[in-house]
Design a protein around this motif. Structure first.
Motif, mmCIF file in Angstrom:
data_model
loop_
_atom_site.group_PDB
_atom_site.id
_atom_site.type_symbol
_atom_site.label_atom_id
_atom_site.label_comp_id
_atom_site.label_asym_id
_atom_site.label_seq_id
_atom_site.Cartn_x
_atom_site.Cartn_y
_atom_site.Cartn_z
ATOM 1 N N GLN A 110 34.451 47.022 -20.866
ATOM 2 C CA GLN A 110 33.557 46.259 -21.654
ATOM 3 C C GLN A 110 34.140 44.679 -21.449
ATOM 4 N N LEU A 111 35.390 44.122 -21.212
ATOM 5 C CA LEU A 111 35.695 42.958 -21.300
ATOM 6 C C LEU A 111 35.855 42.435 -19.544
ATOM 7 N N LYS A 112 34.937 43.235 -18.985
ATOM 8 C CA LYS A 112 34.813 42.794 -17.341
ATOM 9 C C LYS A 112 34.240 41.130 -17.272
ATOM 10 N N ASP A 172 31.842 23.128 -7.025
ATOM 11 C CA ASP A 172 30.946 23.586 -7.816
ATOM 12 C C ASP A 172 31.532 24.732 -8.883
ATOM 13 N N ARG A 173 30.756 24.911 -10.100
ATOM 14 C CA ARG A 173 31.352 25.557 -11.199
ATOM 15 C C ARG A 173 30.474 26.633 -11.566
ATOM 16 N N ALA A 174 30.993 27.722 -12.346
ATOM 17 C CA ALA A 174 30.226 28.955 -12.627
ATOM 18 C C ALA A 174 30.289 29.062 -14.150
ATOM 19 N N ILE A 175 29.769 30.169 -14.674
ATOM 20 C CA ILE A 175 29.995 30.502 -15.779
ATOM 21 C C ILE A 175 30.290 31.910 -16.104
ATOM 22 N N GLY A 176 31.323 32.022 -16.705
ATOM 23 C CA GLY A 176 31.825 33.347 -17.028
ATOM 24 C C GLY A 176 31.599 34.265 -18.341
ATOM 25 N N VAL A 177 31.271 35.374 -18.277
ATOM 26 C CA VAL A 177 30.439 36.245 -19.663
ATOM 27 C C VAL A 177 31.285 37.517 -19.686
ATOM 28 N N PHE A 178 31.563 37.827 -20.713
ATOM 29 C CA PHE A 178 32.040 39.256 -20.803
ATOM 30 C C PHE A 178 30.767 40.405 -20.603
ATOM 31 N N LEU A 179 30.826 41.285 -19.906
ATOM 32 C CA LEU A 179 30.009 42.433 -19.937
ATOM 33 C C LEU A 179 29.660 43.067 -21.213
ATOM 34 N N ARG A 180 30.365 42.945 -21.980
ATOM 35 C CA ARG A 180 29.968 43.564 -23.439
ATOM 36 C C ARG A 180 29.081 42.541 -24.265
ATOM 37 N N ASP A 181 29.236 41.358 -24.177
ATOM 38 C CA ASP A 181 28.321 40.414 -24.716
ATOM 39 C C ASP A 181 27.055 40.401 -23.990
ATOM 40 N N LEU A 182 26.812 40.542 -22.634
ATOM 41 C CA LEU A 182 25.816 40.423 -21.985
ATOM 42 C C LEU A 182 25.120 41.854 -22.341
ATOM 43 N N SER A 183 25.697 42.892 -22.298
ATOM 44 C CA SER A 183 25.118 44.380 -22.844
ATOM 45 C C SER A 183 24.213 44.358 -23.911
ATOM 46 N N LYS A 184 24.431 43.451 -25.098
ATOM 47 C CA LYS A 184 23.763 43.429 -26.287
ATOM 48 C C LYS A 184 22.889 42.516 -26.286
ATOM 49 N N LEU A 185 22.316 41.869 -25.120
ATOM 50 C CA LEU A 185 21.197 41.070 -24.994
ATOM 51 C C LEU A 185 19.997 41.891 -24.792
#
Length: 417
Positions: A110-112, A172-185
């Protein structure tokens, strides 16, 4: 239950629990430990006990214990949870359209942290339906109107700025997000984020503050220079009050204020974004200078400055500040005193000079990685200048006992992200 029935119950619970939870041994019902042990050895399930993770009901990290430890927990622990493995879930027909929800359904932790092109965050910055709160090492995305339609009801609890694993920080930069948060979209939002998912997930790493705070649950003691600058303005106003002067800065800001549009690190190094940042910086520091401060003449040994030139035209804020410093700040080291004032004024004038380019000229909106470094240099120099200005006000006898806020005490702790 036989072995297959145990496996089916573990799998069904994982897929239908609503949060991809492991099933506890107390909820599994009667089972033979030998059957569960065989399923462990066959790579069909794994066991988490509280020796492995404080929260055993979701698979947070990719830290599956060795099989011997799982079997030991099976026989010795009073409470543990059981999950289907990725290998087993790959054999299960999972009907899930949302791409990130499906990744969890297939057994990802979940916190990938997944990494995305910065364009995705720029979309939210450019859309007034959303509010972006940015604290340097982490931020979140929320809707402005809680009654917004479902299509735009997107919420990302935490995102972090990520940097290349091998290149300098101003690449260049990137954005990191937890899979858990993404899965709730919702489905549409997940498809939008999926389109910006970087192909090479190993090319970037999340910033240290994000990991320390959200993964290791440590306090982040570093202070983002963007926030420190705002706190310096507040402190200078307090020092002015101690002396009996009006505030030097008309308005005080917090890093969470919605009106600070553009006051953030560059995501996309374009001229448009850079000038938007400089415009915000000028409004916060230069245009925010209070003209009434210079006219105040009710204190002994504090000399006011005339607002008008000899020809009747009004002086600008930087001219007034320089004249006021020349009239009221003296040091035992005249050369050092002049160097200090020159540094402060040259930095503030540089902000105004850059700001005049988009105000008066058309320009090509070029992509230029050098702007990362230019922004870092400018925000650092601005902070140093305002910090030195604070030093001047601290020399007044009325501020002899002034207390410096903890957030500003250690200058080595003030960082760029």
């Amino acid at each position: 239950m036989n072995k297959q029935e145990i496996l089916d119950k573990i799998t069904n619970h994982y897929l239908t629990s609503g949060d991809f939870n492991g099933i506890s041994n107390k909820s599994l019902g009667y089972f033979l430990p030998e059957d569960v042990e065989e399923l462990i050895l066959e790579d069909k399930i794994f066991v988490l006990s509280q020796r492995d993770d404080i929260n055993i009901f979701i698979h947070r990290f990719h830290k599956i214990p060795e099989k011997e430890k799982q079997i030991d927990a099976l026989h010795k622990e009073s409470l543990f949870t059981i999950y289907p493995t990725k290998e087993h879930l790959a054999t299960v027909n999972i009907e899930e359209e949302k791409p990130f929800t499906k990744m969890l359904a297939k057994g990802e932790e979940q916190l990938k942290i997944l990494y995305f092109n910065v364009d995705i965050l720029q979309m939210y910055y450019d859309n007034p339906l959303y509010r972006i709160s940015d604290y340097g090492y982490r931020g979140y995305i929320d809707v402005v109107d809680p009654d917004v339609d479902e299509l735009h009801s997107e919420y990302i609890q935490d995102f972090g700025i990520a940097y290349p694993t091998e290149n300098p920080i101003d690449s260049d930069r990137a954005i990191g997000v937890f899979l858990r948060d993404l899965s709730k979209l919702n489905y549409e939002a997940q498809c939008k984020w999926r389109g910006c998912l970087l192909r090479d997930q190993s090319a970037f790493k999340i910033n240290k503050g994000f990991l320390d705070n959200l993964i290791y649950c440590d306090w982040v003691t570093e202070v983002w220079v963007f926030e420190a600058l705002l706190e310096e303005l507040k402190l200078i106003n307090l020092l002015c009050k101690n002396i009996g002067l009006p505030p030097l800065f008309s308005k005080e800001y917090n890093i969470t204020d919605d009106e600070l549009i553009g006051y953030r690190i560059l995501l996309i190094p374009s001229k448009k974004n850079y000038y938007e940042f400089v415009t915000a910086l000028e409004k916060i520091v230069v245009n925010n200078i209070n003209y009434k401060f210079f006219e105040f003449d009710k204190l002994n040994r504090i000399l006011p400055v005339e607002r008008k030139n000899d020809d009747g035209t009004l002086k600008g804020s930087l001219v007034l500040l320089e004249e006021w410093l020349n009239k009221n700040y003296f040091s035992s080291n005249p050369k050092g005193q002049q160097a200090l004032k020159d540094y402060i004024m040259s930095t503030l004038r540089k902000i105004r000079k850059i700001r005049q380019i988009p105000a008066h000229d058309l320009y090509s909106n070029q992509h230029d990685k050098a702007l990362y470094r230019e922004q870092n240099d400018l925000i650092s120099a601005t902070y140093d200048s305002i910090n030195q200005l604070r030093f001047i006000f601290l020399q007044h006898p009325s501020n002899k006992s002034a207390v410096i806020p903890d957030i500003l005490k250690d200058e080595d702790n003030i960082v760029l992200y």
